[in-house]
Design an enzyme around this catalytic site. Structure first.
Site, short mmCIF file in Angstrom:
data_model
loop_
_atom_site.label_atom_id
_atom_site.label_comp_id
_atom_site.label_asym_id
_atom_site.label_seq_id
_atom_site.Cartn_x
_atom_site.Cartn_y
_atom_site.Cartn_z
N HIS A 224 -5.21 116.05 38.92
CA HIS A 224 -5.34 115.14 37.74
C HIS A 224 -7.00 115.15 37.79
CE1 HIS A 224 -3.92 111.28 35.52
NE2 HIS A 224 -4.99 111.97 34.99
N THR B 37 2.81 110.83 13.12
CA THR B 37 2.30 110.96 11.88
C THR B 37 1.95 112.38 11.36
OG1 THR B 37 0.01 110.08 12.40
CG2 THR B 37 1.62 108.45 11.79
N GLY C 150 -8.46 116.49 34.74
CA GLY C 150 -8.61 116.80 33.31
C GLY C 150 -10.15 116.37 32.98
N ILE D 67 -7.26 115.03 22.12
CA ILE D 67 -7.01 116.20 22.75
C ILE D 67 -6.38 117.16 22.39
CG2 ILE D 67 -6.38 116.84 25.23
CD1 ILE D 67 -7.25 113.69 26.10
N SER E 38 4.14 114.94 16.23
CA SER E 38 3.18 113.96 16.26
C SER E 38 4.13 112.84 15.41
CB SER E 38 1.81 114.14 15.33
OG SER E 38 1.17 113.18 15.17
N ALA F 268 -0.85 115.42 30.35
CA ALA F 268 -0.70 113.93 29.94
C ALA F 268 -0.29 112.84 30.90
CB ALA F 268 0.53 113.88 28.88
N ARG F 269 0.66 112.83 31.41
CA ARG F 269 1.09 111.82 32.52
C ARG F 269 2.43 112.58 33.20
NH1 ARG F 269 -3.28 110.37 32.17
NH2 ARG F 269 -3.97 108.25 32.08
N GLU G 34 2.36 110.94 41.88
CA GLU G 34 1.13 111.34 41.91
C GLU G 34 0.47 110.67 43.10
OE1 GLU G 34 -2.15 111.36 38.68
OE2 GLU G 34 -0.67 112.82 38.01
C1 DGY Z 1 -7.32 109.73 31.53
O1 DGY Z 1 -8.59 109.42 30.97
O2 DGY Z 1 -6.28 109.06 30.99
C2 DGY Z 1 -6.99 110.97 32.16
O3 DGY Z 1 -6.15 111.09 32.65
C3 DGY Z 1 -8.09 110.73 33.36
O4 DGY Z 1 -9.45 110.93 32.76
#
Ligand code: DGY
Length: 327
Positions: A287, A180, A289, A159, A178, A238-239, A268
């Protein structure tokens, strides 16, 4: 007689998205709108062989103990922070997830948030809608240019790479962190790997694309936000727990940074009365995405492939814990 294996679908899914499950297994479905594996499914625990989870469903040791015949878990997400993967591995249970198929949808929404925050689209559109347009004006609704600026990608997985690729259209310089090095990506995108502190200090847009792990929980706190430019934007795809919410609120209120686009929050859902919603320089989406028709269907199809493979003793096409096959 060989009975079909029992599968728990933690929440309803469109039948045509998961059709092979209905053909090849016995499916019981949990309720909509309630997080977790619902207590109404408990009578099925002793018999269940396949578990299809959403990212809102916690799978831990205690739950696994109650599912002695479980052969496979298929998470309808790429992130698996809702699952105790180590506990699954100890039991020899493969965990499937859905990388790849959602990459473009998530990268697109990342850019939607970057542009929405940089150009102040929501407050401007709200002003127009509510009669505060007035005359065209030289200094109202000013935003930030993106062309030629610096994009910092935290977590250069699939992503992160897709987000960076889209930055070429804005002729942006790309920095990344990253675990790596990614020499092929560096060559393709002229991206430069740096440490997090350097990235935070140099970037005009900081975009988060790391999985939630013990190492990334709270990765962006007060110290990190204070390192960013006062004109910079933070994007979290991300989270939620990767960012310290209270520190972010202060950063936005006190102008340590210019704005934020959040597709994920901690907690959330973010309660409707949360002060973050009051800030004009913040765009929060629930959320979404991966939420396109095509992507959510593709995720379902991959999750079904994972589940059926596990039930039939085959290697999961997308397995999180390949160690289970090395035993
Ligand atoms: C995932 O896939 O982890 C996203 O947060 C939701 O699709």
């Amino acid at each position: 007689m060989n009975e079909k294996p029992l599968v728990i679908l933690a929440h309803p899914m469109p039948k045509e998205w998961v059709a092979p499950l209905y053909e090849r297994t016995r499916v019981v479905v949990g309720p909509d709108g309630v997080p977790g594996i619902h207590p109404s499914l408990e009578p099925y625990f002793p018999e269940v062989e396949g578990l299809f989870t959403w990212l809102t469903d916690r799978v831990d040791e205690a739950l696994l103990d109650r599912m002695p015949r479980l052969k496979v878990i298929s998470n309808y997400a790429v992130g698996v922070d809702n699952i105790d993967v180590a506990a699954c591995t100890r039991r020899g249970i493969p965990v499937g997830h859905t990388p790849g198929v959602l990459t473009d949808a998530v990268a697109d929404l990342t850019w939607a948030l970057i542009l929405a925050v940089a150009r102040g689209i929501f407050p401007a559109a709200q002003d127009a809608r509510e009669g505060r347009w007035g005359l065209w004006h030289a200094t109202r609704w000013l935003g930030y240019d993106l062309v030629g600026r610096t994009l910092g990608i935290v977590g250069m997985g699939q992503i992160g790479q897709a987000v960076a690729r889209r930055a070429a259209g804005f002729q942006m310089r790309v920095l990344y962190t990253s675990r790596t090095p990614k020499p092929a990506i560096e060559a393709e995108l002229n991206a430069q790997r740096v440490d997090l502190d350097t990235l935070l200090a140099a970037s005009d847009v900081v975009s988060l694309h790391v999985p939630l792990t013990p190492e990334t929980r709270g990765l962006i706190g007060e110290a990190q936000l204070r390192r960013m430019k006062p004109t910079a934007i933070l994007i979290n795809m991300a989270r939620g727990a990767v960012v310290d919410t209270e520190a972010l609120l202060r950063a936005l209120r006190e102008g340590w940074i210019a704005g934020a686009g959040l597709d994920v929050t901690d907690p959330e859902p973010l309660p409707a009365d949360h002060p973050l919603y009051q800030l004009p320089n913040v765009v929060i989406t629930p959320h979404i995405g991966s939420a396109t028709y095509g992507t959510r269907r593709a995720m379902a199809e991959l999750a079904v492939e994972n589940l059926l493979a596990g039930l039939e003793g085959r290697r999961l096409p997308r397995v999180v814990n390949p160690e289970v096959y090395e035993r």
